[in-house]
Design a protein around this motif. Sequence first.
Motif: not given
Length: 413
Positions: A119, A122-123, A126, A321, A325
Amino acid sequence: MTSGALARRLGTTDAVVIGLGSMVGAGVFAAFGPAARAAGAGLLIGLALAAVIAYCNATASARLAAEYPTSGGTYIYGRERLGHWWGYTAGWGFVVGKTASCAAMALTFATYAVPGPWWVQRPVAVAAVVALAALNYRGVTRTALLTRALVALTLTALGVVVIAGLSSGVDTGNLHLDASPYGVLQAAGLLFFAFAGYARIATMGEEVRDPARTIPRAIPIALFLAVGVYAIVGVTALLVAGPDRLAAAAAPLTTLGGPGPVVRVGAAVASLGALLALIAGIGRTTLAMARHGDLPGWLAGVHPRYQVPHHAEIALAIVVSIVVLVVDVRGVIGFSSFGVLVYYAIANAAAFTLRRSGLCVLGGVGCLVLVATLPWQSIVAGLVIFVIGLAGRAKFRGDRHLRSTPSGSKAGS
Protein backbone atom coordinates in the motif's frame (compact mmCIF):
# COMPACT_ATOMS: atom_id res chain seq x y z
CA MET A 1 -7.73 18.23 -31.94
CA THR A 2 -4.84 18.07 -34.37
CA SER A 3 -4.06 14.82 -36.19
CA GLY A 4 -0.96 15.05 -38.32
CA ALA A 5 2.54 13.77 -38.84
CA LEU A 6 5.12 13.47 -36.07
CA ALA A 7 8.49 15.25 -36.28
CA ARG A 8 11.64 13.33 -37.34
CA ARG A 9 14.06 14.24 -34.56
CA LEU A 10 15.83 10.98 -33.62
CA GLY A 11 19.23 9.91 -34.94
CA THR A 12 20.89 6.47 -34.76
CA THR A 13 22.32 7.01 -31.27
CA ASP A 14 18.97 8.21 -29.94
CA ALA A 15 17.23 5.16 -31.42
CA VAL A 16 19.79 2.74 -29.97
CA VAL A 17 19.55 4.31 -26.52
CA ILE A 18 15.74 4.21 -26.52
CA GLY A 19 15.79 0.53 -27.49
CA LEU A 20 18.51 -0.32 -24.96
CA GLY A 21 16.74 1.62 -22.22
CA SER A 22 13.56 -0.35 -22.88
CA MET A 23 15.31 -3.71 -22.67
CA VAL A 24 17.77 -3.27 -19.83
CA GLY A 25 15.19 -2.06 -17.34
CA ALA A 26 12.80 -4.88 -18.08
CA GLY A 27 15.16 -7.82 -18.19
CA VAL A 28 17.85 -7.35 -15.62
CA PHE A 29 15.72 -6.35 -12.67
CA ALA A 30 12.41 -8.13 -13.27
CA ALA A 31 12.61 -11.30 -15.37
CA PHE A 32 15.43 -13.35 -13.80
CA GLY A 33 13.34 -14.31 -10.76
CA PRO A 34 10.43 -15.91 -12.67
CA ALA A 35 12.89 -17.53 -15.10
CA ALA A 36 14.85 -19.08 -12.21
CA ARG A 37 11.63 -20.54 -10.81
CA ALA A 38 10.89 -22.12 -14.17
CA ALA A 39 14.32 -23.53 -15.04
CA GLY A 40 16.88 -22.95 -12.28
CA ALA A 41 20.33 -22.59 -13.81
CA GLY A 42 18.73 -23.62 -17.09
CA LEU A 43 17.63 -20.00 -17.39
CA LEU A 44 20.96 -19.40 -19.17
CA ILE A 45 19.87 -21.77 -21.94
CA GLY A 46 16.49 -20.04 -21.94
CA LEU A 47 18.27 -16.71 -22.25
CA ALA A 48 20.19 -17.96 -25.29
CA LEU A 49 17.00 -19.26 -26.92
CA ALA A 50 15.20 -15.99 -26.25
CA ALA A 51 18.14 -14.07 -27.73
CA VAL A 52 18.12 -16.16 -30.94
CA ILE A 53 14.38 -15.67 -31.43
CA ALA A 54 14.74 -11.98 -30.61
CA TYR A 55 17.45 -11.69 -33.27
CA CYS A 56 15.16 -13.25 -35.87
CA ASN A 57 12.40 -10.86 -34.85
CA ALA A 58 14.78 -7.90 -34.88
CA THR A 59 15.87 -8.74 -38.43
CA ALA A 60 12.23 -8.94 -39.54
CA SER A 61 11.31 -5.70 -37.76
CA ALA A 62 14.28 -3.82 -39.23
CA ARG A 63 13.44 -4.93 -42.76
CA LEU A 64 9.78 -3.95 -42.39
CA ALA A 65 10.54 -0.64 -40.66
CA ALA A 66 12.79 0.40 -43.55
CA GLU A 67 9.96 -0.41 -45.96
CA TYR A 68 7.23 1.31 -43.89
CA PRO A 69 8.87 4.16 -41.89
CA THR A 70 5.80 5.33 -39.99
CA SER A 71 4.37 5.01 -36.50
CA GLY A 72 2.71 1.73 -35.54
CA GLY A 73 5.30 -1.02 -36.01
CA THR A 74 3.84 -4.46 -36.78
CA TYR A 75 0.31 -3.07 -36.67
CA ILE A 76 1.15 -1.26 -39.92
CA TYR A 77 3.27 -4.10 -41.34
CA GLY A 78 0.52 -6.65 -40.72
CA ARG A 79 -2.11 -4.43 -42.35
CA GLU A 80 0.03 -3.79 -45.41
CA ARG A 81 1.43 -7.29 -45.94
CA LEU A 82 -1.16 -9.71 -44.50
CA GLY A 83 -4.47 -7.86 -44.16
CA HIS A 84 -6.30 -5.60 -41.75
CA TRP A 85 -7.28 -8.29 -39.24
CA TRP A 86 -3.69 -9.49 -38.90
CA GLY A 87 -2.53 -5.93 -38.39
CA TYR A 88 -5.18 -5.35 -35.76
CA THR A 89 -4.26 -8.57 -33.95
CA ALA A 90 -0.62 -7.48 -33.81
CA GLY A 91 -1.52 -3.97 -32.67
CA TRP A 92 -3.89 -5.24 -30.00
CA GLY A 93 -1.27 -7.69 -28.74
CA PHE A 94 1.31 -4.93 -28.56
CA VAL A 95 -0.92 -2.41 -26.81
CA VAL A 96 -2.27 -4.79 -24.16
CA GLY A 97 1.04 -6.62 -23.71
CA LYS A 98 3.08 -3.47 -23.40
CA THR A 99 0.51 -1.83 -21.16
CA ALA A 100 1.13 -4.79 -18.86
CA SER A 101 4.87 -4.16 -19.27
CA CYS A 102 4.36 -0.56 -18.17
CA ALA A 103 2.66 -1.83 -15.03
CA ALA A 104 5.51 -4.30 -14.46
CA MET A 105 8.14 -1.57 -14.79
CA ALA A 106 6.26 0.84 -12.54
CA LEU A 107 5.87 -1.87 -9.90
CA THR A 108 9.53 -2.92 -10.27
CA PHE A 109 10.55 0.70 -9.72
CA ALA A 110 8.44 0.91 -6.58
CA THR A 111 9.67 -2.47 -5.27
CA TYR A 112 13.31 -1.37 -5.41
CA ALA A 113 12.85 2.32 -4.60
CA VAL A 114 10.47 2.00 -1.64
CA PRO A 115 10.96 -1.22 0.33
CA GLY A 116 7.82 -1.74 2.35
CA PRO A 117 4.20 -2.87 2.17
CA TRP A 118 2.24 -2.87 -1.09
CA TRP A 119 0.00 0.00 0.00
CA VAL A 120 3.08 2.23 0.12
CA GLN A 121 4.61 0.98 -3.14
CA ARG A 122 1.50 1.19 -5.35
CA PRO A 123 1.00 4.99 -5.03
CA VAL A 124 4.72 5.47 -5.77
CA ALA A 125 4.32 3.37 -8.93
CA VAL A 126 1.36 5.50 -10.01
CA ALA A 127 3.36 8.69 -9.40
CA ALA A 128 6.16 7.37 -11.64
CA VAL A 129 3.69 6.64 -14.45
CA VAL A 130 2.14 10.10 -14.24
CA ALA A 131 5.51 11.89 -14.10
CA LEU A 132 6.98 10.08 -17.10
CA ALA A 133 3.80 10.44 -19.14
CA ALA A 134 3.99 14.18 -18.46
CA LEU A 135 7.60 14.26 -19.67
CA ASN A 136 6.73 12.30 -22.83
CA TYR A 137 3.97 14.83 -23.43
CA ARG A 138 6.59 17.56 -23.83
CA GLY A 139 8.23 15.95 -26.88
CA VAL A 140 10.33 13.01 -28.08
CA THR A 141 13.62 14.96 -27.81
CA ARG A 142 13.20 15.24 -24.04
CA THR A 143 12.36 11.53 -23.92
CA ALA A 144 15.61 10.65 -25.73
CA LEU A 145 17.76 12.92 -23.56
CA LEU A 146 16.40 11.54 -20.29
CA THR A 147 16.70 7.98 -21.56
CA ARG A 148 20.41 8.54 -22.27
CA ALA A 149 20.98 9.65 -18.70
CA LEU A 150 18.97 6.76 -17.24
CA VAL A 151 20.79 4.14 -19.36
CA ALA A 152 24.20 5.51 -18.33
CA LEU A 153 23.25 5.37 -14.65
CA THR A 154 21.80 1.87 -15.03
CA LEU A 155 24.91 0.43 -16.68
CA THR A 156 27.13 2.05 -14.06
CA ALA A 157 25.07 0.56 -11.24
CA LEU A 158 25.08 -2.88 -12.87
CA GLY A 159 28.86 -2.73 -13.21
CA VAL A 160 29.21 -1.98 -9.50
CA VAL A 161 26.79 -4.77 -8.56
CA VAL A 162 28.51 -7.37 -10.75
CA ILE A 163 32.00 -6.50 -9.44
CA ALA A 164 30.80 -6.50 -5.84
CA GLY A 165 28.96 -9.78 -6.28
CA LEU A 166 31.90 -11.58 -7.84
CA SER A 167 34.22 -10.19 -5.16
CA SER A 168 32.03 -11.68 -2.42
CA GLY A 169 32.63 -15.23 -3.66
CA VAL A 170 31.09 -17.59 -6.19
CA ASP A 171 29.85 -21.18 -6.22
CA THR A 172 30.22 -22.93 -9.57
CA GLY A 173 27.87 -25.64 -8.30
CA ASN A 174 25.04 -23.16 -8.80
CA LEU A 175 25.43 -23.65 -12.56
CA HIS A 176 24.36 -27.30 -12.38
CA LEU A 177 21.61 -27.87 -14.96
CA ASP A 178 18.66 -29.94 -13.78
CA ALA A 179 15.76 -28.29 -15.59
CA SER A 180 13.37 -30.06 -17.96
CA PRO A 181 13.16 -28.96 -21.61
CA TYR A 182 9.71 -27.56 -20.85
CA GLY A 183 11.12 -25.51 -17.97
CA VAL A 184 13.88 -24.12 -20.19
CA LEU A 185 11.35 -23.14 -22.87
CA GLN A 186 9.15 -21.49 -20.25
CA ALA A 187 12.16 -19.54 -18.97
CA ALA A 188 12.88 -18.47 -22.56
CA GLY A 189 9.32 -17.23 -22.92
CA LEU A 190 9.54 -15.25 -19.70
CA LEU A 191 12.96 -13.85 -20.59
CA PHE A 192 11.71 -12.81 -24.01
CA PHE A 193 9.91 -10.10 -22.04
CA ALA A 194 13.39 -8.65 -21.56
CA PHE A 195 14.23 -8.43 -25.27
CA ALA A 196 11.14 -6.76 -26.64
CA GLY A 197 12.43 -3.22 -26.17
CA TYR A 198 13.91 -2.91 -29.64
CA ALA A 199 10.32 -2.74 -30.93
CA ARG A 200 10.25 0.80 -29.61
CA ILE A 201 12.62 1.82 -32.39
CA ALA A 202 10.29 0.45 -35.06
CA THR A 203 7.09 1.82 -33.53
CA MET A 204 8.68 5.28 -33.48
CA GLY A 205 9.70 5.06 -37.15
CA GLU A 206 7.85 8.28 -37.98
CA GLU A 207 10.20 10.23 -35.67
CA VAL A 208 13.53 8.77 -36.89
CA ARG A 209 15.68 10.68 -39.35
CA ASP A 210 16.56 8.71 -42.51
CA PRO A 211 14.59 5.66 -41.26
CA ALA A 212 15.58 3.35 -44.13
CA ARG A 213 19.18 3.59 -42.93
CA THR A 214 18.84 4.37 -39.24
CA ILE A 215 16.35 1.70 -38.10
CA PRO A 216 18.10 -1.37 -39.62
CA ARG A 217 21.31 -0.20 -37.92
CA ALA A 218 19.84 0.75 -34.54
CA ILE A 219 17.77 -2.38 -33.86
CA PRO A 220 20.58 -5.00 -33.97
CA ILE A 221 23.01 -2.72 -32.13
CA ALA A 222 20.56 -2.25 -29.25
CA LEU A 223 19.78 -5.98 -29.17
CA PHE A 224 23.41 -7.14 -29.10
CA LEU A 225 24.27 -4.67 -26.34
CA ALA A 226 21.34 -5.93 -24.27
CA VAL A 227 22.31 -9.59 -24.80
CA GLY A 228 25.80 -8.87 -23.53
CA VAL A 229 24.50 -7.13 -20.41
CA TYR A 230 22.00 -9.93 -19.67
CA ALA A 231 24.59 -12.66 -20.09
CA ILE A 232 27.05 -11.01 -17.71
CA VAL A 233 24.44 -10.28 -15.06
CA GLY A 234 22.71 -13.66 -15.41
CA VAL A 235 25.90 -15.68 -14.99
CA THR A 236 26.95 -13.50 -12.04
CA ALA A 237 23.57 -13.85 -10.34
CA LEU A 238 23.66 -17.64 -10.60
CA LEU A 239 27.27 -17.92 -9.44
CA VAL A 240 26.75 -15.64 -6.45
CA ALA A 241 23.14 -16.16 -5.34
CA GLY A 242 22.11 -19.43 -6.96
CA PRO A 243 18.80 -20.24 -8.66
CA ASP A 244 16.82 -20.87 -5.46
CA ARG A 245 17.52 -17.45 -3.95
CA LEU A 246 16.85 -15.76 -7.28
CA ALA A 247 13.54 -17.57 -7.62
CA ALA A 248 12.38 -16.58 -4.13
CA ALA A 249 13.38 -12.91 -4.27
CA ALA A 250 10.92 -10.13 -5.12
CA ALA A 251 13.94 -7.98 -6.08
CA PRO A 252 16.37 -10.62 -7.49
CA LEU A 253 19.54 -8.55 -7.84
CA THR A 254 19.54 -7.62 -4.16
CA THR A 255 20.65 -11.24 -3.58
CA LEU A 256 24.06 -10.62 -5.17
CA GLY A 257 25.44 -9.10 -1.99
CA GLY A 258 26.52 -5.84 -3.57
CA PRO A 259 25.93 -2.41 -2.02
CA GLY A 260 22.22 -2.36 -1.26
CA PRO A 261 21.64 1.31 -2.10
CA VAL A 262 23.48 0.95 -5.41
CA VAL A 263 21.36 -2.05 -6.41
CA ARG A 264 18.13 -0.31 -5.49
CA VAL A 265 19.04 2.98 -7.15
CA GLY A 266 20.23 1.18 -10.29
CA ALA A 267 17.06 -0.90 -10.48
CA ALA A 268 14.84 2.10 -9.90
CA VAL A 269 16.63 4.12 -12.58
CA ALA A 270 16.54 1.23 -15.09
CA SER A 271 12.85 0.65 -14.49
CA LEU A 272 12.14 4.33 -15.08
CA GLY A 273 14.12 4.21 -18.35
CA ALA A 274 12.13 1.21 -19.56
CA LEU A 275 8.84 2.77 -18.50
CA LEU A 276 9.69 6.02 -20.29
CA ALA A 277 10.40 4.22 -23.58
CA LEU A 278 7.37 1.96 -23.20
CA ILE A 279 5.01 4.91 -22.84
CA ALA A 280 6.49 6.44 -25.98
CA GLY A 281 6.16 3.22 -27.99
CA ILE A 282 2.61 2.38 -26.95
CA GLY A 283 1.49 5.93 -27.66
CA ARG A 284 2.73 5.64 -31.26
CA THR A 285 1.03 2.29 -31.91
CA THR A 286 -2.20 3.59 -30.38
CA LEU A 287 -1.93 6.64 -32.64
CA ALA A 288 -1.58 4.41 -35.72
CA MET A 289 -4.55 2.22 -34.73
CA ALA A 290 -6.72 5.28 -34.10
CA ARG A 291 -5.73 6.78 -37.47
CA HIS A 292 -7.06 3.65 -39.19
CA GLY A 293 -10.26 3.44 -37.18
CA ASP A 294 -9.28 0.45 -35.02
CA LEU A 295 -9.35 2.54 -31.83
CA PRO A 296 -11.42 5.66 -31.01
CA GLY A 297 -10.47 8.57 -33.27
CA TRP A 298 -9.81 10.85 -30.28
CA LEU A 299 -6.63 8.85 -29.64
CA ALA A 300 -5.18 10.02 -32.98
CA GLY A 301 -4.66 13.54 -31.67
CA VAL A 302 -1.17 15.00 -32.21
CA HIS A 303 -0.19 17.99 -30.09
CA PRO A 304 0.21 21.06 -32.36
CA ARG A 305 3.29 22.31 -30.48
CA TYR A 306 5.08 19.24 -29.12
CA GLN A 307 4.11 16.92 -32.01
CA VAL A 308 3.45 13.89 -29.83
CA PRO A 309 0.34 11.65 -29.61
CA HIS A 310 -0.76 13.38 -26.42
CA HIS A 311 -4.28 11.93 -26.21
CA ALA A 312 -2.95 8.38 -26.51
CA GLU A 313 -0.36 9.00 -23.79
CA ILE A 314 -2.91 10.52 -21.42
CA ALA A 315 -5.20 7.52 -21.88
CA LEU A 316 -2.29 5.12 -21.37
CA ALA A 317 -1.24 6.84 -18.13
CA ILE A 318 -4.78 6.48 -16.76
CA VAL A 319 -5.04 2.78 -17.68
CA VAL A 320 -1.59 1.85 -16.36
CA SER A 321 -2.24 3.74 -13.12
CA ILE A 322 -5.35 1.63 -12.57
CA VAL A 323 -3.52 -1.61 -13.42
CA VAL A 324 -0.64 -1.02 -10.99
CA LEU A 325 -3.12 -0.65 -8.15
CA VAL A 326 -4.59 -4.13 -8.64
CA VAL A 327 -1.99 -6.51 -10.15
CA ASP A 328 1.24 -8.26 -9.10
CA VAL A 329 4.43 -7.76 -11.11
CA ARG A 330 5.19 -11.48 -11.44
CA GLY A 331 1.86 -12.31 -13.05
CA VAL A 332 2.15 -9.34 -15.40
CA ILE A 333 5.41 -10.56 -16.98
CA GLY A 334 3.91 -13.78 -18.38
CA PHE A 335 0.85 -11.99 -19.76
CA SER A 336 3.04 -9.33 -21.36
CA SER A 337 5.17 -12.03 -23.01
CA PHE A 338 2.03 -13.63 -24.48
CA GLY A 339 0.91 -10.44 -26.19
CA VAL A 340 4.37 -9.50 -27.46
CA LEU A 341 5.17 -12.99 -28.79
CA VAL A 342 1.96 -12.96 -30.84
CA TYR A 343 2.97 -9.51 -32.12
CA TYR A 344 6.36 -10.77 -33.29
CA ALA A 345 4.97 -13.96 -34.82
CA ILE A 346 2.91 -11.70 -37.10
CA ALA A 347 5.97 -9.51 -37.76
CA ASN A 348 7.89 -12.54 -39.00
CA ALA A 349 4.99 -13.60 -41.21
CA ALA A 350 4.80 -10.09 -42.67
CA ALA A 351 8.56 -9.98 -43.29
CA PHE A 352 8.38 -13.37 -45.01
CA THR A 353 6.16 -11.80 -47.69
CA LEU A 354 8.92 -9.27 -48.40
CA ARG A 355 11.68 -11.87 -48.65
CA ARG A 356 11.37 -15.60 -48.05
CA SER A 357 13.93 -16.01 -45.30
CA GLY A 358 14.67 -18.92 -43.00
CA LEU A 359 15.15 -16.42 -40.16
CA CYS A 360 11.50 -15.36 -40.53
CA VAL A 361 10.36 -18.99 -40.30
CA LEU A 362 12.58 -19.65 -37.28
CA GLY A 363 11.41 -16.46 -35.58
CA GLY A 364 7.73 -17.11 -36.20
CA VAL A 365 7.81 -20.74 -35.10
CA GLY A 366 9.96 -19.84 -32.11
CA CYS A 367 7.46 -17.21 -30.97
CA LEU A 368 4.57 -19.69 -31.16
CA VAL A 369 6.53 -22.37 -29.26
CA LEU A 370 7.38 -19.91 -26.48
CA VAL A 371 3.74 -18.79 -26.28
CA ALA A 372 2.65 -22.41 -25.78
CA THR A 373 5.12 -22.97 -22.92
CA LEU A 374 4.25 -19.89 -20.85
CA PRO A 375 2.53 -20.46 -17.48
CA TRP A 376 -1.04 -21.60 -18.11
CA GLN A 377 -2.47 -18.61 -16.24
CA SER A 378 -0.70 -16.28 -18.68
CA ILE A 379 -1.97 -18.26 -21.68
CA VAL A 380 -5.58 -18.21 -20.45
CA ALA A 381 -5.45 -14.49 -19.65
CA GLY A 382 -3.88 -13.76 -23.02
CA LEU A 383 -6.46 -15.76 -24.96
CA VAL A 384 -9.31 -14.06 -23.11
CA ILE A 385 -7.93 -10.59 -23.83
CA PHE A 386 -7.40 -11.40 -27.53
CA VAL A 387 -10.94 -12.77 -27.87
CA ILE A 388 -12.29 -9.60 -26.27
CA GLY A 389 -10.20 -7.41 -28.57
CA LEU A 390 -11.11 -9.24 -31.77
CA ALA A 391 -14.80 -9.44 -30.86
CA GLY A 392 -14.78 -5.74 -29.98
CA ARG A 393 -13.31 -4.85 -33.37
CA ALA A 394 -15.89 -6.98 -35.17
CA LYS A 395 -18.74 -5.30 -33.31
CA PHE A 396 -17.27 -1.82 -33.77
CA ARG A 397 -16.80 -2.37 -37.50
CA GLY A 398 -20.28 -3.85 -37.82
CA ASP A 399 -21.93 -0.98 -35.98
CA ARG A 400 -20.05 1.58 -38.07
CA HIS A 401 -21.09 -0.20 -41.28
CA LEU A 402 -24.74 -0.15 -40.22
CA ARG A 403 -24.55 3.58 -39.42
CA SER A 404 -23.01 4.31 -42.82
CA THR A 405 -25.46 2.14 -44.80
CA PRO A 406 -28.17 4.25 -46.51
CA SER A 407 -31.71 3.63 -45.25
CA GLY A 408 -33.43 0.89 -47.18
CA SER A 409 -30.27 -0.68 -48.60
CA LYS A 410 -29.04 -4.12 -47.61
CA ALA A 411 -26.68 -4.13 -44.67
CA GLY A 412 -24.58 -6.88 -46.21
CA SER A 413 -24.06 -5.13 -49.54
